[in-house]
Design a protein around this motif. Structure first.
Motif, PDB file in Angstrom:
ATOM      1  N   GLU A 181      35.468  40.918 111.529  1.00 26.72           N
ATOM      2  CA  GLU A 181      36.692  41.266 111.019  1.00 26.72           C
ATOM      3  C   GLU A 181      37.144  42.495 111.856  1.00 26.72           C
ATOM      4  O   GLU A 181      36.332  43.248 112.555  1.00 26.72           O
ATOM      5  N   TYR A 182      38.525  42.750 112.213  1.00 26.62           N
ATOM      6  CA  TYR A 182      39.059  43.857 112.765  1.00 26.62           C
ATOM      7  C   TYR A 182      40.001  44.325 111.876  1.00 26.62           C
ATOM      8  O   TYR A 182      40.941  43.638 111.123  1.00 26.62           O
ATOM      9  N   PHE A 183      40.359  45.740 111.908  1.00 26.72           N
ATOM     10  CA  PHE A 183      41.287  46.612 111.563  1.00 26.72           C
ATOM     11  C   PHE A 183      42.518  46.479 111.873  1.00 26.72           C
ATOM     12  O   PHE A 183      42.616  46.702 113.083  1.00 26.72           O
ATOM     13  N   VAL A 184      43.831  45.934 111.522  1.00 30.98           N
ATOM     14  CA  VAL A 184      45.097  46.187 112.082  1.00 30.98           C
ATOM     15  C   VAL A 184      45.577  47.416 111.806  1.00 30.98           C
ATOM     16  O   VAL A 184      46.139  47.808 110.882  1.00 30.98           O
ATOM     17  N   GLY A 185      45.189  48.230 112.715  1.00 33.30           N
ATOM     18  CA  GLY A 185      45.455  49.855 112.770  1.00 33.30           C
ATOM     19  C   GLY A 185      44.849  50.456 114.003  1.00 33.30           C
ATOM     20  O   GLY A 185      44.223  49.654 114.716  1.00 33.30           O
ATOM     21  N   THR A 186      44.888  51.699 114.120  1.00 33.80           N
ATOM     22  CA  THR A 186      44.579  52.542 115.192  1.00 33.80           C
ATOM     23  C   THR A 186      43.026  53.244 114.959  1.00 33.80           C
ATOM     24  O   THR A 186      42.751  53.128 113.992  1.00 33.80           O
ATOM     25  N   LYS A 187      42.540  53.869 115.843  1.00 32.87           N
ATOM     26  CA  LYS A 187      41.344  54.546 115.702  1.00 32.87           C
ATOM     27  C   LYS A 187      41.682  55.659 115.048  1.00 32.87           C
ATOM     28  O   LYS A 187      40.852  56.058 113.894  1.00 32.87           O
ATOM     29  N   ALA A 188      42.718  56.391 115.076  1.00 29.50           N
ATOM     30  CA  ALA A 188      43.145  57.543 114.360  1.00 29.50           C
ATOM     31  C   ALA A 188      43.228  57.386 112.938  1.00 29.50           C
ATOM     32  O   ALA A 188      42.846  58.038 111.900  1.00 29.50           O
ATOM     33  N   GLU A 189      43.705  56.079 112.597  1.00 32.57           N
ATOM     34  CA  GLU A 189      43.989  55.785 111.268  1.00 32.57           C
ATOM     35  C   GLU A 189      42.678  55.471 110.633  1.00 32.57           C
ATOM     36  O   GLU A 189      42.295  55.626 109.517  1.00 32.57           O
ATOM     37  N   ALA A 190      41.954  54.689 111.324  1.00 33.99           N
ATOM     38  CA  ALA A 190      40.584  54.357 110.895  1.00 33.99           C
ATOM     39  C   ALA A 190      39.625  55.600 110.723  1.00 33.99           C
ATOM     40  O   ALA A 190      38.887  55.901 109.580  1.00 33.99           O
ATOM     41  N   ALA A 191      39.691  56.597 111.592  1.00 31.80           N
ATOM     42  CA  ALA A 191      39.095  58.099 111.391  1.00 31.80           C
ATOM     43  C   ALA A 191      39.687  58.765 110.131  1.00 31.80           C
ATOM     44  O   ALA A 191      38.935  59.305 109.451  1.00 31.80           O
ATOM     45  N   ALA A 192      40.905  58.628 109.810  1.00 37.42           N
ATOM     46  CA  ALA A 192      41.613  59.350 108.530  1.00 37.42           C
ATOM     47  C   ALA A 192      41.308  58.700 107.529  1.00 37.42           C
ATOM     48  O   ALA A 192      40.783  59.402 106.496  1.00 37.42           O
ATOM     49  N   LEU A 193      40.758  57.187 107.527  1.00 28.70           N
ATOM     50  CA  LEU A 193      40.313  56.760 106.282  1.00 28.70           C
ATOM     51  C   LEU A 193      38.894  57.310 106.041  1.00 28.70           C
ATOM     52  O   LEU A 193      38.557  57.424 104.832  1.00 28.70           O
TER      53      LEU A 193
END
Length: 330
Positions: A181-193
């Motif tokens: 699976e992959y996230f439709v978003g950026t690394k910064a968004e993943a870190a914020a989550l």
């Protein structure tokens, strides 16, 4: 550079890395069945800005499924992965069992991972000339299923190298769960989550439909947040990841090799890390030799030399760190 090997693979093997016996010889005519992707997702599609993309290896983030291996090649790959399982160990706190350095134990896996046919194919997918990664630990990396089914095969993360493909070794159409699976978003968004105690929301997660063993996605691994999801029942689940680098040394190396401290065999890691940093630095110094003109100011000359050797000096400093940490989003 025109070679498909950024650094020639060493003829010698590290101590204790004996080759498997009775292996077939890798034959691209029999073992490959390369296909083009139907589509590619770009870094900008994931939300990255122009500033985020500049200097990276490519604007390609991830491809739709592509086939790498023929049916015969997939059978050999599965047999090889099963034989190498005995050398598996945890990769930090991310993966319960993986095998790195398998290219020093299997001549068939080595030749697949160094294949110029596959490298040329990946160059076309990425839209830039690439070569198999100079560090053997990034070639033919194998991930195996965890011992408990409610644990993700691999946590949400981005890779420690710029480019790779993730290939299914076991048949994903009959595996209960364990989806890539992959996230439709950026690394910064993943870190914020992560910092908010959350994971990527379901409506922003894509699981490419890989049709069978030997199929893969080409990925900008350093930029795409991804994982191997949990199984829903006990089953064998194996994937193989093969790494690449852009041959243009002026592009950012996009590597977090320091994360491999405590993960990879030190006898292998420090030699490969040194060769990788030396290759990048040599190429940058050669570009300076070829391009510098008369009339340069002292501060400009000093800055140019400092920039050319920066990666080697940074690697030398990181090699002496004592903290062992693998970066992820959980």
């Amino acid at each position: 550079m025109t070679s498909f090997e950024a650094v020639t693979f060493p003829e010698a093997r590290p101590s204790g890395y004996d080759l498997l016996t009775d292996e077939p010889v890798f034959d691209p005519e029999r073992h490959l069945a390369l296909t083009e992707p139907e589509s590619v997702t770009t870094l900008r599609d994931l939300g990255y800005s122009d500033g985020d993309v500049v200097g990276t290896a490519t604007d390609v983030a991830i491809s739709s499924p592509i086939r790498i291996l023929s049916d015969e090649g997939a059978d050999v790959m599965l047999t090889t992965a099963r034989r190498l399982r005995a050398f598996g160990r945890a990769a930090g706190d991310r993966i319960e069992r993986s095998v790195r350095g398998g290219v020093y134990r299997s001549a068939w896996l080595r030749d697949l991972c160094l294949s110029p046919e596959v490298a040329a194919h990946m160059s076309a997918v990425y839209g830039t000339e690439v070569a198999p990664h100079p560090m053997g630990v990034h070639l033919g990396h194998l991930n195996y299923e965890p011992s408990v089914i409610d644990a993700a095969v691999d946590k949400w993360h981005h890779d420690t190298l710029p480019l790779d493909y993730v290939m299914t070794v076991t048949d994903p159409t009959i595996t209960p769960g364990g989806r890539f699976e992959y996230f439709v978003g950026t690394k910064a968004e993943a870190a914020a989550l992560r910092d908010a105690g959350e994971k990527p929301p379901v409506d922003r997660v894509v699981a490419p439909g890989l049709p069978g063993p030997g199929w893969a996605v080409a990925m900008h691994g350093n930029m795409v947040v991804h994982r191997g999801g949990p199984l829903t029942a006990e089953a064998e689940r194996i994937t193989m990841v093969n790494g690449y680098v852009a041959l243009d040394p002026m592009r950012h190396h996009q590597s977090r090799t320091v994360d491999l401290l405590g993960v990879d065999d030190p006898e292998v890691l420090f030699t490969e890390w040194t060769r990788f940093a030396a290759w990048r630095t040599t190429a940058r110094l050669q570009a300076l030799i070829d391009d510098i003109g008369f009339g340069i100011r002292p501060d400009e000359a000093a800055a140019a030399l400092t920039e050319a050797v920066h990666e080697a000096l940074a690697a030398a400093e990181e090699m002496q760190r004592s903290d062992h940490r693998t970066e992820h989003y959980e």
